[in-house]
Design a protein around this motif. Structure first.
Motif, PDB file in Angstrom:
ATOM      1  N   LYS A   1       2.780   5.111 -14.626  1.00 17.10           N
ATOM      2  CA  LYS A   1       2.977   3.717 -14.262  1.00 17.10           C
ATOM      3  C   LYS A   1       2.572   3.477 -12.813  1.00 17.10           C
ATOM      4  CE  LYS A   1       6.394   0.043 -14.173  1.00 17.10           C
ATOM      5  NZ  LYS A   1       7.763  -0.347 -14.428  1.00 17.10           N
ATOM      6  N   SER A   2       2.902   4.405 -11.922  1.00 19.01           N
ATOM      7  CA  SER A   2       2.603   4.205 -10.513  1.00 19.01           C
ATOM      8  C   SER A   2       1.121   4.348 -10.212  1.00 19.01           C
ATOM      9  CB  SER A   2       3.410   5.174  -9.649  1.00 19.01           C
ATOM     10  OG  SER A   2       2.970   6.490  -9.869  1.00 19.01           O
ATOM     11  N   ARG A   3       0.389   5.038 -11.056  1.00 15.17           N
ATOM     12  CA  ARG A   3      -1.049   5.237 -10.826  1.00 15.17           C
ATOM     13  C   ARG A   3      -1.914   4.154 -11.455  1.00 15.17           C
ATOM     14  NH1 ARG A   3      -1.528  11.715 -11.766  1.00 15.17           N
ATOM     15  NH2 ARG A   3      -0.243  12.282  -9.999  1.00 15.17           N
ATOM     16  N   ARG A   4      -1.307   3.214 -12.114  1.00 17.94           N
ATOM     17  CA  ARG A   4      -2.041   2.136 -12.748  1.00 17.94           C
ATOM     18  C   ARG A   4      -2.861   1.376 -11.710  1.00 17.94           C
ATOM     19  NH1 ARG A   4       1.727  -1.836 -15.820  1.00 17.94           N
ATOM     20  NH2 ARG A   4       3.013  -0.007 -15.783  1.00 17.94           N
ATOM     21  N   ALA A   5      -4.096   1.076 -12.019  1.00 11.47           N
ATOM     22  CA  ALA A   5      -4.948   0.337 -11.092  1.00 11.47           C
ATOM     23  C   ALA A   5      -4.475  -1.114 -11.008  1.00 11.47           C
ATOM     24  CB  ALA A   5      -6.390   0.394 -11.567  1.00 11.47           C
ATOM     25  N   VAL A   6      -4.561  -1.665  -9.831  1.00 13.66           N
ATOM     26  CA  VAL A   6      -4.160  -3.061  -9.649  1.00 13.66           C
ATOM     27  C   VAL A   6      -5.331  -3.968  -9.978  1.00 13.66           C
ATOM     28  CG1 VAL A   6      -2.403  -2.500  -7.939  1.00 13.66           C
ATOM     29  CG2 VAL A   6      -4.705  -3.035  -7.188  1.00 13.66           C
ATOM     30  N   SER A   7      -5.037  -5.162 -10.429  1.00 20.03           N
ATOM     31  CA  SER A   7      -6.080  -6.101 -10.819  1.00 20.03           C
ATOM     32  C   SER A   7      -6.683  -6.790  -9.596  1.00 20.03           C
ATOM     33  CB  SER A   7      -5.502  -7.150 -11.765  1.00 20.03           C
ATOM     34  OG  SER A   7      -4.593  -7.980 -11.061  1.00 20.03           O
ATOM     35  N   ALA A   8      -7.858  -7.343  -9.796  1.00 17.48           N
ATOM     36  CA  ALA A   8      -8.514  -8.099  -8.724  1.00 17.48           C
ATOM     37  C   ALA A   8      -7.667  -9.308  -8.349  1.00 17.48           C
ATOM     38  CB  ALA A   8      -9.908  -8.531  -9.175  1.00 17.48           C
ATOM     39  N   ARG A   9      -7.024  -9.922  -9.318  1.00 19.48           N
ATOM     40  CA  ARG A   9      -6.150 -11.085  -9.062  1.00 19.48           C
ATOM     41  C   ARG A   9      -4.978 -10.691  -8.161  1.00 19.48           C
ATOM     42  NH1 ARG A   9      -4.589 -15.698  -7.714  1.00 19.48           N
ATOM     43  NH2 ARG A   9      -2.948 -16.716  -8.879  1.00 19.48           N
ATOM     44  N   ALA A  10      -4.381  -9.528  -8.415  1.00 17.38           N
ATOM     45  CA  ALA A  10      -3.271  -9.057  -7.581  1.00 17.38           C
ATOM     46  C   ALA A  10      -3.746  -8.827  -6.152  1.00 17.38           C
ATOM     47  CB  ALA A  10      -2.677  -7.776  -8.158  1.00 17.38           C
TER      48      ALA A  10
ATOM     49  N   PRO B   1      -0.089 -11.514   2.858  1.00 18.62           N
ATOM     50  CA  PRO B   1       0.400 -10.144   3.068  1.00 18.62           C
ATOM     51  C   PRO B   1       1.924 -10.049   3.189  1.00 18.62           C
ATOM     52  CG  PRO B   1      -1.346 -10.672   4.630  1.00 18.62           C
ATOM     53  CD  PRO B   1      -1.008 -11.921   3.890  1.00 18.62           C
ATOM     54  N   ASP B   2       2.592 -11.167   3.449  1.00 17.54           N
ATOM     55  CA  ASP B   2       4.054 -11.167   3.528  1.00 17.54           C
ATOM     56  C   ASP B   2       4.698 -11.146   2.140  1.00 17.54           C
ATOM     57  OD1 ASP B   2       3.946 -11.252   6.290  1.00 17.54           O
ATOM     58  OD2 ASP B   2       3.957 -13.444   6.347  1.00 17.54           O
ATOM     59  N   ALA B   3       3.885 -11.061   1.091  1.00 10.59           N
ATOM     60  CA  ALA B   3       4.412 -11.023  -0.277  1.00 10.59           C
ATOM     61  C   ALA B   3       5.166  -9.731  -0.539  1.00 10.59           C
ATOM     62  CB  ALA B   3       3.273 -11.180  -1.282  1.00 10.59           C
ATOM     63  N   ILE B   4       4.894  -8.702   0.270  1.00  5.21           N
ATOM     64  CA  ILE B   4       5.609  -7.430   0.156  1.00  5.21           C
ATOM     65  C   ILE B   4       6.259  -7.151   1.492  1.00  5.21           C
ATOM     66  CG2 ILE B   4       5.386  -4.946  -0.183  1.00  5.21           C
ATOM     67  CD1 ILE B   4       3.111  -5.505  -2.108  1.00  5.21           C
TER      68      ILE B   4
ATOM     69  N   LEU C   1       8.179  -9.779  -2.811  1.00  2.56           N
ATOM     70  CA  LEU C   1       8.851 -11.066  -2.647  1.00  2.56           C
ATOM     71  C   LEU C   1       8.180 -12.187  -3.434  1.00  2.56           C
ATOM     72  CD1 LEU C   1       9.456 -10.863   1.195  1.00  2.56           C
ATOM     73  CD2 LEU C   1      11.012 -10.198  -0.639  1.00  2.56           C
ATOM     74  N   ASP C   2       6.901 -12.071  -3.686  1.00  7.53           N
ATOM     75  CA  ASP C   2       6.141 -13.121  -4.363  1.00  7.53           C
ATOM     76  C   ASP C   2       6.213 -12.935  -5.879  1.00  7.53           C
ATOM     77  OD1 ASP C   2       3.278 -14.047  -5.511  1.00  7.53           O
ATOM     78  OD2 ASP C   2       3.836 -15.273  -3.772  1.00  7.53           O
ATOM     79  N   GLU C   3       6.662 -13.965  -6.582  1.00 13.06           N
ATOM     80  CA  GLU C   3       6.822 -13.876  -8.034  1.00 13.06           C
ATOM     81  C   GLU C   3       5.489 -13.723  -8.760  1.00 13.06           C
ATOM     82  OE1 GLU C   3       9.389 -16.732  -9.880  1.00 13.06           O
ATOM     83  OE2 GLU C   3      10.776 -16.692  -8.186  1.00 13.06           O
ATOM     84  N   ASP C   4       4.455 -14.418  -8.287  1.00 18.59           N
ATOM     85  CA  ASP C   4       3.139 -14.314  -8.928  1.00 18.59           C
ATOM     86  C   ASP C   4       2.573 -12.905  -8.795  1.00 18.59           C
ATOM     87  OD1 ASP C   4       3.164 -16.991  -9.697  1.00 18.59           O
ATOM     88  OD2 ASP C   4       2.226 -17.646  -7.814  1.00 18.59           O
ATOM     89  N   LEU C   5       2.720 -12.319  -7.609  1.00 21.23           N
ATOM     90  CA  LEU C   5       2.237 -10.951  -7.390  1.00 21.23           C
ATOM     91  C   LEU C   5       3.014  -9.970  -8.262  1.00 21.23           C
ATOM     92  CD1 LEU C   5       0.432  -8.956  -5.915  1.00 21.23           C
ATOM     93  CD2 LEU C   5       2.139  -8.885  -4.088  1.00 21.23           C
TER      94      LEU C   5
ATOM     95  N   GLU D   1       4.508 -10.541 -11.083  1.00 18.31           N
ATOM     96  CA  GLU D   1       4.095 -10.730 -12.479  1.00 18.31           C
ATOM     97  C   GLU D   1       2.741 -10.083 -12.734  1.00 18.31           C
ATOM     98  OE1 GLU D   1       2.898 -14.356 -15.442  1.00 18.31           O
ATOM     99  OE2 GLU D   1       4.459 -14.729 -13.960  1.00 18.31           O
ATOM    100  N   GLU D   2       1.816 -10.248 -11.805  1.00 15.77           N
ATOM    101  CA  GLU D   2       0.474  -9.679 -11.952  1.00 15.77           C
ATOM    102  C   GLU D   2       0.521  -8.150 -11.968  1.00 15.77           C
ATOM    103  OE1 GLU D   2      -3.433  -9.913 -12.773  1.00 15.77           O
ATOM    104  OE2 GLU D   2      -2.171 -11.684 -12.493  1.00 15.77           O
ATOM    105  N   LEU D   3       1.465  -7.572 -11.219  1.00 16.03           N
ATOM    106  CA  LEU D   3       1.607  -6.115 -11.165  1.00 16.03           C
ATOM    107  C   LEU D   3       2.493  -5.572 -12.282  1.00 16.03           C
ATOM    108  CD1 LEU D   3       2.095  -5.698  -7.324  1.00 16.03           C
ATOM    109  CD2 LEU D   3       0.058  -5.089  -8.652  1.00 16.03           C
ATOM    110  N   GLY D   4       3.116  -6.460 -13.049  1.00 19.16           N
ATOM    111  CA  GLY D   4       4.016  -6.021 -14.105  1.00 19.16           C
ATOM    112  C   GLY D   4       5.325  -5.486 -13.555  1.00 19.16           C
ATOM    113  N   ARG D   5       5.728  -6.030 -12.427  1.00 15.82           N
ATOM    114  CA  ARG D   5       6.957  -5.599 -11.759  1.00 15.82           C
ATOM    115  C   ARG D   5       7.932  -6.773 -11.686  1.00 15.82           C
ATOM    116  NH1 ARG D   5       6.146  -0.558  -8.803  1.00 15.82           N
ATOM    117  NH2 ARG D   5       4.226   0.243  -9.659  1.00 15.82           N
ATOM    118  N   ILE D   6       9.143  -6.487 -11.240  1.00 11.32           N
ATOM    119  CA  ILE D   6      10.171  -7.505 -11.076  1.00 11.32           C
ATOM    120  C   ILE D   6      10.334  -7.772  -9.587  1.00 11.32           C
ATOM    121  CG2 ILE D   6      12.620  -8.050 -11.444  1.00 11.32           C
ATOM    122  CD1 ILE D   6      12.516  -6.069 -13.819  1.00 11.32           C
ATOM    123  N   PRO D   7      10.328  -9.050  -9.172  1.00  9.98           N
ATOM    124  CA  PRO D   7      10.506  -9.330  -7.740  1.00  9.98           C
ATOM    125  C   PRO D   7      11.893  -8.935  -7.251  1.00  9.98           C
ATOM    126  CG  PRO D   7      10.346 -11.381  -9.000  1.00  9.98           C
ATOM    127  CD  PRO D   7      10.158 -10.254  -9.957  1.00  9.98           C
TER     128      PRO D   7
END
Length: 66
Positions: A9-18, A26-29, A35-39, A41-47
């Protein structure tokens, strides 16, 4: 969760959208939190959940995508 699954799961490539979302805000993390809900969701994680592999994600998100 079995160790093999965690590593996969941790090695999954991130999408271009993410990458676009992160590079636009950059303050989304902050620390280990997404912290950013869209990011999240795009990463398949929970904010607002601390992730130990967040630094690897930040490195992948910071790279320029063509």
């Amino acid at each position: 969760m079995p160790a093999k699954r965690r590593r996969a799961k941790s090695r999954r490539a991130v999408s271009a959208r993410a990458c676009e979302i992160y590079q636009a805000n950059p303050d989304a993390i902050d620390g280990n939190l997404i912290l950013d809900e869209d990011l999240a969701e795009e990463l398949g994680r929970i904010p607002l959940i601390a992730y130990p592999d967040i630094q690897d994600l930040v490195e992948q998100l910071s790279k320029r995508r063509d």
